[in-house]
Design a protein around this motif. Structure first.
Motif, PDB file in Angstrom:
ATOM      1  N   SER A  34       2.229  -7.120  -6.678  1.00 47.98           N
ATOM      2  CA  SER A  34       2.501  -8.456  -6.156  1.00 47.98           C
ATOM      3  C   SER A  34       1.913  -8.671  -4.773  1.00 47.98           C
ATOM      4  N   SER A  35       1.582  -7.622  -4.077  1.00 42.89           N
ATOM      5  CA  SER A  35       1.015  -7.781  -2.739  1.00 42.89           C
ATOM      6  C   SER A  35      -0.405  -8.329  -2.790  1.00 42.89           C
ATOM      7  N   ALA A  36      -1.024  -8.361  -3.969  1.00 40.04           N
ATOM      8  CA  ALA A  36      -2.376  -8.887  -4.080  1.00 40.04           C
ATOM      9  C   ALA A  36      -2.413 -10.410  -3.999  1.00 40.04           C
ATOM     10  N   LYS A  37      -1.273 -11.070  -4.230  1.00 41.59           N
ATOM     11  CA  LYS A  37      -1.235 -12.526  -4.164  1.00 41.59           C
ATOM     12  C   LYS A  37      -1.118 -12.982  -2.729  1.00 41.59           C
ATOM     13  N   PRO A  38      -1.787 -14.050  -2.393  1.00 44.98           N
ATOM     14  CA  PRO A  38      -1.693 -14.578  -1.042  1.00 44.98           C
ATOM     15  C   PRO A  38      -0.290 -15.066  -0.726  1.00 44.98           C
ATOM     16  N   ALA A  39       0.025 -15.144   0.559  1.00 47.87           N
ATOM     17  CA  ALA A  39       1.332 -15.613   1.000  1.00 47.87           C
ATOM     18  C   ALA A  39       1.574 -17.025   0.496  1.00 47.87           C
ATOM     19  N   GLY A  40       2.817 -17.312   0.181  1.00 50.84           N
ATOM     20  CA  GLY A  40       3.170 -18.642  -0.289  1.00 50.84           C
ATOM     21  C   GLY A  40       2.991 -18.815  -1.787  1.00 50.84           C
ATOM     22  N   GLY A  41       2.605 -17.766  -2.509  1.00 49.83           N
ATOM     23  CA  GLY A  41       2.459 -17.838  -3.953  1.00 49.83           C
ATOM     24  C   GLY A  41       1.197 -18.554  -4.425  1.00 49.83           C
ATOM     25  N   GLN A  42       0.368 -19.040  -3.525  1.00 45.47           N
ATOM     26  CA  GLN A  42      -0.863 -19.725  -3.895  1.00 45.47           C
ATOM     27  C   GLN A  42      -1.891 -18.695  -4.359  1.00 45.47           C
ATOM     28  N   ASN A  69      -6.735 -12.029  -6.757  1.00 50.24           N
ATOM     29  CA  ASN A  69      -5.292 -11.919  -6.946  1.00 50.24           C
ATOM     30  C   ASN A  69      -4.908 -10.813  -7.928  1.00 50.24           C
ATOM     31  N   LEU A  70      -5.842 -10.371  -8.741  1.00 50.69           N
ATOM     32  CA  LEU A  70      -5.590  -9.265  -9.672  1.00 50.69           C
ATOM     33  C   LEU A  70      -6.270  -7.972  -9.234  1.00 50.69           C
ATOM     34  N   GLY A  71      -7.000  -8.030  -8.116  1.00 45.24           N
ATOM     35  CA  GLY A  71      -7.691  -6.839  -7.619  1.00 45.24           C
ATOM     36  C   GLY A  71      -8.825  -6.399  -8.525  1.00 45.24           C
ATOM     37  N   MET A  72      -9.461  -7.345  -9.207  1.00 49.12           N
ATOM     38  CA  MET A  72     -10.535  -7.009 -10.141  1.00 49.12           C
ATOM     39  C   MET A  72     -11.891  -7.353  -9.533  1.00 49.12           C
ATOM     40  N   GLU A  73     -12.852  -6.490  -9.767  1.00 46.08           N
ATOM     41  CA  GLU A  73     -14.218  -6.725  -9.307  1.00 46.08           C
ATOM     42  C   GLU A  73     -14.940  -7.634 -10.294  1.00 46.08           C
ATOM     43  N   ALA A  74     -16.130  -8.078  -9.923  1.00 41.07           N
ATOM     44  CA  ALA A  74     -16.941  -8.928 -10.797  1.00 41.07           C
ATOM     45  C   ALA A  74     -17.226  -8.208 -12.112  1.00 41.07           C
ATOM     46  N   MET A  75     -17.130  -8.962 -13.228  1.00 41.79           N
ATOM     47  CA  MET A  75     -17.383  -8.393 -14.542  1.00 41.79           C
ATOM     48  C   MET A  75     -17.440  -9.507 -15.573  1.00 41.79           C
ATOM     49  N   THR A  76     -17.877  -9.190 -16.774  1.00 41.67           N
ATOM     50  CA  THR A  76     -17.790 -10.106 -17.908  1.00 41.67           C
ATOM     51  C   THR A  76     -16.622  -9.631 -18.756  1.00 41.67           C
ATOM     52  N   MET A  77     -15.711 -10.576 -19.058  1.00 43.38           N
ATOM     53  CA  MET A  77     -14.459 -10.190 -19.711  1.00 43.38           C
ATOM     54  C   MET A  77     -13.958 -11.322 -20.604  1.00 43.38           C
TER      55      MET A  77
END
Length: 115
Positions: A34-42, A69-77
């Motif tokens: 949850s720490s990956a999300k910016p403050a304020g839930g945005q 927000n998910l800590g994911m690098e660039a990729m095709t998914m």
């Protein structure tokens, strides 16, 4: 010879107890991500390009930049979409801004707009 075996046994006991202590010491850490999300839930928008629209499965294949927000690098998914109506808004090759979040254990597009 007895001293060698005793030394090995003591060394193994120390190694096991040290690793058990280290594992137990992590009990108070927040591993929810949850720490990956910016403050304020945005949650910020990510950017990408639609590579495939699968209306029967309710999924989009996106060549995406980083999804911070998910800590994911660039990729095709392949992403699920929260609202199937999103699929009719885009076609292959469209540049998009989107929000992806973990919903029910699957990475899901929850907001989508064409650039």
């Amino acid at each position: 010879m007895k001293n060698v075996f005793a030394s090995i046994a003591v060394g193994c006991a120390l190694a096991i107890s040290a690793s058990a202590y280290a594992a137990g010491d992590m009990g108070n850490m927040d591993m929810s991500g949850s720490s990956a999300k910016p403050a304020g839930g945005q949650v910020g928008m990510s950017h990408g390009e639609v590579r495939k629209v699968d209306t029967s499965a309710g999924k989009l294949t996106i060549k995406a930049g980083p999804i911070e927000n998910l800590g994911m690098e660039a990729m095709t998914m392949v992403f699920k979409v929260q609202d199937p109506a999103m699929l009719s808004q885009v076609k292959v090759g469209d540049k998009i801004d989107f929000v992806a979040e973990e919903v029910g254990g699957a990475v899901t597009v929850t907001k989508l707009q064409k650039q």
